[in-house]
Design a protein around this motif. Structure first.
Motif, PDB file in Angstrom:
ATOM      1  N   ARG A  63       0.589  -1.146   0.083  1.00 15.28           N
ATOM      2  CA  ARG A  63      -0.081   0.110  -0.060  1.00 15.28           C
ATOM      3  C   ARG A  63       0.929   1.327  -0.064  1.00 15.28           C
ATOM      4  O   ARG A  63       0.450   2.294  -0.426  1.00 15.28           O
ATOM      5  N   LYS A  64       1.839   1.217   0.764  1.00 14.08           N
ATOM      6  CA  LYS A  64       2.950   2.220   0.890  1.00 14.08           C
ATOM      7  C   LYS A  64       4.248   2.050   0.241  1.00 14.08           C
ATOM      8  O   LYS A  64       4.441   0.652   0.303  1.00 14.08           O
ATOM      9  N   PRO A  65       4.703   2.945  -0.448  1.00 12.81           N
ATOM     10  CA  PRO A  65       6.190   2.239  -1.212  1.00 12.81           C
ATOM     11  C   PRO A  65       7.189   1.610  -0.218  1.00 12.81           C
ATOM     12  O   PRO A  65       7.227   2.130   1.197  1.00 12.81           O
ATOM     13  N   ALA A  66       7.454   0.609  -0.701  1.00 15.26           N
ATOM     14  CA  ALA A  66       8.246  -0.354   0.333  1.00 15.26           C
ATOM     15  C   ALA A  66       9.120  -1.318  -0.766  1.00 15.26           C
ATOM     16  O   ALA A  66       9.226  -1.370  -1.807  1.00 15.26           O
ATOM     17  N   TYR A  67      10.291  -1.780  -0.029  1.00 14.03           N
ATOM     18  CA  TYR A  67      11.181  -2.926  -0.612  1.00 14.03           C
ATOM     19  C   TYR A  67      10.900  -4.085   0.107  1.00 14.03           C
ATOM     20  O   TYR A  67      10.425  -4.339   1.315  1.00 14.03           O
ATOM     21  N   LYS A  68      11.044  -5.543  -0.621  1.00 13.01           N
ATOM     22  CA  LYS A  68      10.993  -6.673   0.042  1.00 13.01           C
ATOM     23  C   LYS A  68      12.544  -6.778   0.191  1.00 13.01           C
ATOM     24  O   LYS A  68      13.396  -6.718  -0.506  1.00 13.01           O
ATOM     25  N   LEU A  69      12.873  -7.308   1.527  1.00 14.21           N
ATOM     26  CA  LEU A  69      14.005  -7.531   2.060  1.00 14.21           C
ATOM     27  C   LEU A  69      14.321  -8.675   2.393  1.00 14.21           C
ATOM     28  O   LEU A  69      13.531  -9.485   2.983  1.00 14.21           O
TER      29      LEU A  69
ATOM     30  N   SER B  70       9.292  -6.357   4.834  1.00 21.44           N
ATOM     31  CA  SER B  70       8.701  -5.470   4.094  1.00 21.44           C
ATOM     32  C   SER B  70       9.217  -4.287   4.792  1.00 21.44           C
ATOM     33  O   SER B  70       8.939  -3.986   6.154  1.00 21.44           O
ATOM     34  N   ALA B  71       9.855  -3.475   4.144  1.00 16.12           N
ATOM     35  CA  ALA B  71      10.322  -2.214   4.844  1.00 16.12           C
ATOM     36  C   ALA B  71      10.132  -0.894   4.021  1.00 16.12           C
ATOM     37  O   ALA B  71      10.457  -0.908   2.586  1.00 16.12           O
ATOM     38  N   GLN B  72       9.483   0.240   4.689  1.00 17.15           N
ATOM     39  CA  GLN B  72       9.345   1.331   4.084  1.00 17.15           C
ATOM     40  C   GLN B  72      10.241   2.217   4.078  1.00 17.15           C
ATOM     41  O   GLN B  72      10.337   3.449   4.760  1.00 17.15           O
ATOM     42  N   ILE B  73      11.346   2.011   3.281  1.00 12.40           N
ATOM     43  CA  ILE B  73      12.791   2.791   3.196  1.00 12.40           C
ATOM     44  C   ILE B  73      13.039   3.107   1.928  1.00 12.40           C
ATOM     45  O   ILE B  73      14.246   3.402   1.431  1.00 12.40           O
ATOM     46  N   THR B  74      11.987   3.561   1.134  1.00  3.79           N
ATOM     47  CA  THR B  74      12.475   3.922  -0.398  1.00  3.79           C
ATOM     48  C   THR B  74      12.781   5.241  -0.756  1.00  3.79           C
ATOM     49  O   THR B  74      13.203   5.587  -1.517  1.00  3.79           O
ATOM     50  N   LYS B  75      12.447   6.082   0.272  1.00  3.91           N
ATOM     51  CA  LYS B  75      12.600   7.401   0.290  1.00  3.91           C
ATOM     52  C   LYS B  75      13.868   8.120   0.386  1.00  3.91           C
ATOM     53  O   LYS B  75      14.431   8.796  -0.399  1.00  3.91           O
ATOM     54  N   ILE B  76      14.878   7.220   1.124  1.00  7.15           N
ATOM     55  CA  ILE B  76      16.268   7.529   1.255  1.00  7.15           C
ATOM     56  C   ILE B  76      17.182   6.409   0.348  1.00  7.15           C
ATOM     57  O   ILE B  76      18.117   6.797   0.037  1.00  7.15           O
TER      58      ILE B  76
ATOM     59  N   VAL C 101       1.796  -8.952   4.282  1.00  9.49           N
ATOM     60  CA  VAL C 101       1.616  -7.547   3.641  1.00  9.49           C
ATOM     61  C   VAL C 101       1.550  -7.997   2.231  1.00  9.49           C
ATOM     62  O   VAL C 101       2.582  -8.174   1.423  1.00  9.49           O
ATOM     63  N   ALA C 102       0.281  -7.725   1.570  1.00 11.14           N
ATOM     64  CA  ALA C 102      -0.121  -7.893   0.412  1.00 11.14           C
ATOM     65  C   ALA C 102       0.168  -9.480   0.172  1.00 11.14           C
ATOM     66  O   ALA C 102      -0.257 -10.517   0.987  1.00 11.14           O
ATOM     67  N   ASP C 103       1.030  -9.601  -0.639  1.00 12.63           N
ATOM     68  CA  ASP C 103       1.219 -11.212  -1.220  1.00 12.63           C
ATOM     69  C   ASP C 103       2.494 -11.800  -0.725  1.00 12.63           C
ATOM     70  O   ASP C 103       2.927 -12.711  -1.053  1.00 12.63           O
ATOM     71  N   PHE C 104       3.278 -11.074   0.459  1.00 15.87           N
ATOM     72  CA  PHE C 104       4.589 -11.292   0.888  1.00 15.87           C
ATOM     73  C   PHE C 104       4.415 -11.526   2.565  1.00 15.87           C
ATOM     74  O   PHE C 104       3.691 -10.708   3.190  1.00 15.87           O
ATOM     75  N   ILE C 105       5.268 -12.387   3.175  1.00 13.66           N
ATOM     76  CA  ILE C 105       5.279 -12.878   4.435  1.00 13.66           C
ATOM     77  C   ILE C 105       6.544 -11.830   5.033  1.00 13.66           C
ATOM     78  O   ILE C 105       7.632 -12.458   4.597  1.00 13.66           O
TER      79      ILE C 105
END
Length: 111
Positions: free
Chosen positions: A29-35, A48-54, A76-80
């Motif tokens: 839902r909010k910009p994120a990466y899969k780590l 799932s980490a919302q760290i895309t801004k930096i 988180v969506a289709d990701f655990i």
């Protein structure tokens, strides 16, 4: 702020990991990466980490991070997401990752 005891703090399992894989997460839902994070003997855990801004994906590979490893997995969506990567939220909602200031053994518990 609610005070906690040292025994409460001991229940939180914070460990050092190293990011080994990063992917975009367009379904979040909010910009994120899969780590994918290597915690040594604990294995590789996903987050799932919302760290895309930096952070750019390529800059995150091999970066050491601190994560809470004993929360239950969260869909988180289709990701655990198995661990919570720790960061400091600064202005504009940007998140700065918390890291050890030198290389330490992967999976080392924070105390």
């Amino acid at each position: 702020m609610t005070e906690i005891t040292y025994e409460d703090f001991e229940k939180v399992d914070i460990r050092v990991g190293k990011i080994v894989r990063v992917e975009d997460f367009p379904k979040a839902r909010k910009p994120a990466y899969k780590l994918w994070i290597d915690f040594g003997d604990l294995g590789i855990k996903k987050s799932s980490a919302q760290i895309t801004k930096i952070y750019q994906k390529e800059d995150l590979i091999d970066k050491f991070v601190l994560s809470v490893t004993n929360f239950p997995p969260r869909q988180v969506a289709d990701f655990i997401s198995e661990v919570l990567v720790l960061g400091v939220v600064i202005e504009n909602g940007e998140v700065v990752l918390i890291q050890p200031d030198r290389n330490v053994p992967l999976g080392q518990k924070i105390s």
